[in-house]
Scaffold this motif. Structure first.
Motif, PDB file in Angstrom:
ATOM      1  N   GLU A 195      31.484 -12.599  17.376  1.00 46.90           N
ATOM      2  CA  GLU A 195      30.525 -12.342  16.294  1.00 46.90           C
ATOM      3  C   GLU A 195      30.805 -13.271  15.108  1.00 46.90           C
ATOM      4  O   GLU A 195      29.876 -13.797  14.489  1.00 46.90           O
ATOM      5  CB  GLU A 195      30.579 -10.880  15.847  1.00 46.90           C
ATOM      6  CG  GLU A 195      29.965  -9.929  16.837  1.00 46.90           C
ATOM      7  CD  GLU A 195      30.043  -8.474  16.390  1.00 46.90           C
ATOM      8  OE1 GLU A 195      30.309  -8.210  15.189  1.00 46.90           O
ATOM      9  OE2 GLU A 195      29.830  -7.594  17.240  1.00 46.90           O
ATOM     10  N   LEU A 196      32.085 -13.480  14.803  1.00 47.88           N
ATOM     11  CA  LEU A 196      32.428 -14.405  13.716  1.00 47.88           C
ATOM     12  C   LEU A 196      32.040 -15.837  14.078  1.00 47.88           C
ATOM     13  O   LEU A 196      31.603 -16.599  13.211  1.00 47.88           O
ATOM     14  CB  LEU A 196      33.917 -14.339  13.380  1.00 47.88           C
ATOM     15  CG  LEU A 196      34.378 -13.161  12.549  1.00 47.88           C
ATOM     16  CD1 LEU A 196      35.873 -13.275  12.249  1.00 47.88           C
ATOM     17  CD2 LEU A 196      33.594 -13.046  11.246  1.00 47.88           C
ATOM     18  N   ILE A 218      28.379 -16.012  13.433  1.00 44.48           N
ATOM     19  CA  ILE A 218      28.121 -16.056  11.991  1.00 44.48           C
ATOM     20  C   ILE A 218      28.360 -17.467  11.468  1.00 44.48           C
ATOM     21  O   ILE A 218      27.570 -18.002  10.694  1.00 44.48           O
ATOM     22  CB  ILE A 218      28.994 -15.030  11.243  1.00 44.48           C
ATOM     23  CG1 ILE A 218      28.474 -13.617  11.523  1.00 44.48           C
ATOM     24  CG2 ILE A 218      29.026 -15.312   9.746  1.00 44.48           C
ATOM     25  CD1 ILE A 218      29.400 -12.512  11.074  1.00 44.48           C
ATOM     26  N   GLN A 239      27.415 -11.737   2.907  1.00 46.32           N
ATOM     27  CA  GLN A 239      27.364 -11.033   4.186  1.00 46.32           C
ATOM     28  C   GLN A 239      28.463 -11.517   5.137  1.00 46.32           C
ATOM     29  O   GLN A 239      29.053 -10.721   5.867  1.00 46.32           O
ATOM     30  CB  GLN A 239      25.987 -11.176   4.832  1.00 46.32           C
ATOM     31  CG  GLN A 239      24.867 -10.537   4.034  1.00 46.32           C
ATOM     32  CD  GLN A 239      25.133  -9.080   3.714  1.00 46.32           C
ATOM     33  OE1 GLN A 239      25.420  -8.281   4.592  1.00 46.32           O
ATOM     34  NE2 GLN A 239      25.044  -8.711   2.439  1.00 46.32           N
ATOM     35  N   ALA A 252      31.501  -9.271   6.833  1.00 47.06           N
ATOM     36  CA  ALA A 252      31.839  -9.294   8.262  1.00 47.06           C
ATOM     37  C   ALA A 252      33.331  -9.569   8.457  1.00 47.06           C
ATOM     38  O   ALA A 252      33.996  -8.893   9.255  1.00 47.06           O
ATOM     39  CB  ALA A 252      30.993 -10.340   8.991  1.00 47.06           C
ATOM     40  N   TYR A 253      33.854 -10.543   7.729  1.00 47.07           N
ATOM     41  CA  TYR A 253      35.289 -10.830   7.809  1.00 47.07           C
ATOM     42  C   TYR A 253      36.103  -9.614   7.373  1.00 47.07           C
ATOM     43  O   TYR A 253      37.095  -9.257   8.015  1.00 47.07           O
ATOM     44  CB  TYR A 253      35.655 -12.043   6.949  1.00 47.07           C
ATOM     45  CG  TYR A 253      35.513 -13.364   7.655  1.00 47.07           C
ATOM     46  CD1 TYR A 253      36.607 -13.959   8.292  1.00 47.07           C
ATOM     47  CD2 TYR A 253      34.300 -14.035   7.678  1.00 47.07           C
ATOM     48  CE1 TYR A 253      36.481 -15.183   8.933  1.00 47.07           C
ATOM     49  CE2 TYR A 253      34.166 -15.256   8.323  1.00 47.07           C
ATOM     50  CZ  TYR A 253      35.254 -15.827   8.952  1.00 47.07           C
ATOM     51  OH  TYR A 253      35.134 -17.032   9.591  1.00 47.07           O
TER      52      TYR A 253
END
Length: 165
Positions: free
Chosen positions: A13-14, A17, A105, A109-110
């Motif tokens: 996911e990272l 992103i 955002q 997330a991080y």
């Protein structure tokens, strides 16, 4: 690999992103007219590329397959759609506002991923993800500074226009 499946998924996911961030800033560097923003965005492209590669290397070390493109659906995708629209209009304030929101955002997330037990149990992973988060935060501070300066300049111009009338 099953043991690390959760961590591989969140790391992917990272990656997504960072790919999304990379694509947005690449678009910006070609479409924005302000030279200071071009230079800033080129730096963010490089930053996101580095982050993507670092995370991909870690995913591989866990026996996983790193994400190759941006399939992350949700807020980040919409952010960059809005960002691309702002760039197309070449509105400095709108571009910087979209950057601000996008990087906020990304930081969220991080932060969420850094709270996961598996990440906290892996000092190397925690260290480099914290470093990436800090770098995005530094970029965000620059964006906010430019946004504030742009807002003040716009307000000053509006005041001058009102005085002329």
């Amino acid at each position: 690999m099953e043991k690390h499946q959760e961590i591989i998924e969140v790391l992917n996911e990272l990656i997504e992103i960072n790919i999304s961030r990379l694509e947005g800033y690449q678009k910006a560097t070609t479409d924005v007219f302000d030279e200071d923003l071009k230079v800033l965005f080129e730096g963010m492209v490089n930053e996101s590329t580095l982050f993507e590669n670092q995370i991909a290397d870690f995913v591989i070390s866990l026996g996983g397959e790193p994400a190759k493109d941006c399939t992350f659906v949700g807020k980040i995708h919409q952010i960059w759609i809005d960002f691309k629209a702002a760039v197309s209009a070449n509105n400095r304030h709108a571009i910087l506002s979209s950057c601000e929101f996008g990087d906020e955002q990304a930081i969220l997330a991080y932060d969420a991923i850094l709270e996961i037990d598996e990440v906290q149990k892996t000092p190397e992973l925690q260290r480099f993800l914290s470093g990436q988060r800090q770098a995005i935060d530094e970029s965000l501070k620059i964006i906010r500074s430019l946004l504030h300066a742009t807002h003040n300049a716009d307000a000053e111009l509006e005041t001058l226009r009102n005085q002329e009338n």
